[in-house]
Design an enzyme around this catalytic site. Structure first.
Site: not given
Length: 419
Positions: A103, A48
């Protein structure tokens, strides 16, 4: 206990197991993982601030570097509006979320592709298109799922035109690819050719129309394909046809499903249960091919079909019968190949490459691990084996490579890899 009572008991038990599976020990089927160390202050300063600023600058200067410095190149969105979820219909995006998560599981399990499932509450196809287009920069590909016809055609075409990443409506093309691969093998076994075969397609939604389009591209004769919807054969004299159905209309005096089935070589059902009678099957040409793909109850049940014809090759959408036409044979590996070469789309050449890869693989000796996974002693190309099994590890090697090569050869790949 009667057969119907026993079936009801088994269904209720399966439903309870399914609910527990989805709820415990943690709700849902997918999550996220951190792929870089995050144990020290230095790790966090790289992941970060302030370290993250440099890849931001690099991507701002060259957007293609997002593939190098982020997960974009291995991230697919599974997106629905919930208008055609399985056999349940228009249940809405939120109710369709378990399917989209499922999926994503298949993408990861079979092709190591990361997914976000996205359920869109859209008041119109245009609103859905705009939503997907706006979030597309996040992803390397878009898998459209469970969107009702005819809007699915409009949505996919618009997104293909607007985006520079693969957009693939699996209910259309995934189903069509698996059908085509199995059908070409079945035709060979039955001593017939695609160019001469008379084909009946029952169901003129996403899968039916896409299937016809792909079969025509592979060499089927347009005059030999009869599409049938709730009103009967889709013929050129009908005034109730939308643009997509007009594209598969034929000139014929035939009007009903029974008319179409008389003398037909091939039946492909992507419609509903028990719509084909024994009499219709009996009227088909010698050595027929029957793909009864309605799930869980086929258009004609295998036991019925085999009692009427002993010369047929049959496939269904179910795993408890031979020759399951299962989309998991296609979409994970097609996207894998497209992502591997950063293809800008999944074009017809890539779809045909997938067909040929699946078709060819079926003819090769089946590995022992596949036999073990399915509890079989032997399996070879023939009437009960016209399409590979989903757990065949060779799929991960063959189909992506074929798709990637087709992308390169057709000029839609950004990377020219050594395949």
């Amino acid at each position: 206990m009667t057969d119907s009572e026993n079936k009801a008991h088994l269904d209720a038990d399966l439903n309870r197991q399914a609910l527990d599976f989805h709820a415990l020990p943690r709700p849902g089927k997918i999550g996220t993982e951190v792929t870089k160390p995050a144990e020290t202050q230095r790790d966090l300063s790289l992941a970060y601030t302030p370290g993250v600023a440099e890849p931001v600058r690099q991507i701002h200067a060259d957007p293609d570097l997002a593939y190098r410095y982020t997960n974009k190149g291995n991230l697919v969105a599974v997106i629905t509006d919930g208008t055609a979820v399985l056999g349940l219909g228009n249940v809405g995006g939120l109710a369709g979320k378990p399917v989209m998560e499922g999926k994503a599981v298949l993408f990861k399990r079979f092709a190591d592709i990361d997914c976000f499932d996205i359920e869109v509450d859209a008041e119109s196809p245009q609103a859905f298109i705009e939503t997907v287009a706006r979030i597309a920069p996040t992803f390397g590909g878009i898998n459209l799922e469970d969107i009702a016809a005819p809007h699915c055609f409009e949505i996919e075409q618009a997104l293909v035109e607007q985006l520079d990443i693969p957009v693939f409506h699996d209910d259309q093309h995934g189903t069509a690819i698996i059908i085509a691969a199995g059908l070409l093998n079945a035709l060979e076994l039955q001593g017939k050719t695609l160019a001469e075969a008379r084909i009946v397609v029952l169901g003129a939604g996403a899968a039916g129309i896409a299937g016809v389009r792909l079969l025509l591209a592979l060499g089927a004769h347009p005059d030999n394909i009869f599409c049938v919807d709730r009103q009967g054969i889709i013929h050129s004299g009908r005034q109730d046809l939308n643009t997509y159905k007009r594209g598969v209309a034929v000139e014929t005096e035939k009007r009903t499903l029974a008319d179409a089935m008389d003398g037909a070589d091939v039946f492909i059902g992507v419609s509903g249960p028990d719509l084909v009678s024994p009499e219709m099957l009996a009227s088909m040409a010698p050595r027929p091919i029957v793909f009864a793909l309605s799930n869980p109850v086929p258009e004609i049940r295998p036991a019925v079909a085999l009692s009427v014809r002993d010369d047929l090759v049959m496939a269904t959408g179910r795993s408890d019968y031979p020759n399951q036409i299962n989309n998991v044979l296609g979409f994970p590996f097609i996207f894998r190949g497209a992502l591997d070469v950063r293809a800008s789309c999944i074009n017809q050449a890539m779809q045909i490459a997938a067909v040929e890869a699946l078709r060819t693989l079926t003819r090769e000796p089946v590995p022992a691990e596949v036999l073990e996974a399915y509890g079989l002693k032997e399996l070879s190309f023939g009437p009960d084996y016209i399409i590979p099994k989903p757990f065949d590890p060779r799929l991960r090697e063959r189909v992506p490579a074929a798709v990637a090569r087709a992308a390169i050869d057709s000029g839609v790949a950004r990377l020219q890899t050594n395949l």
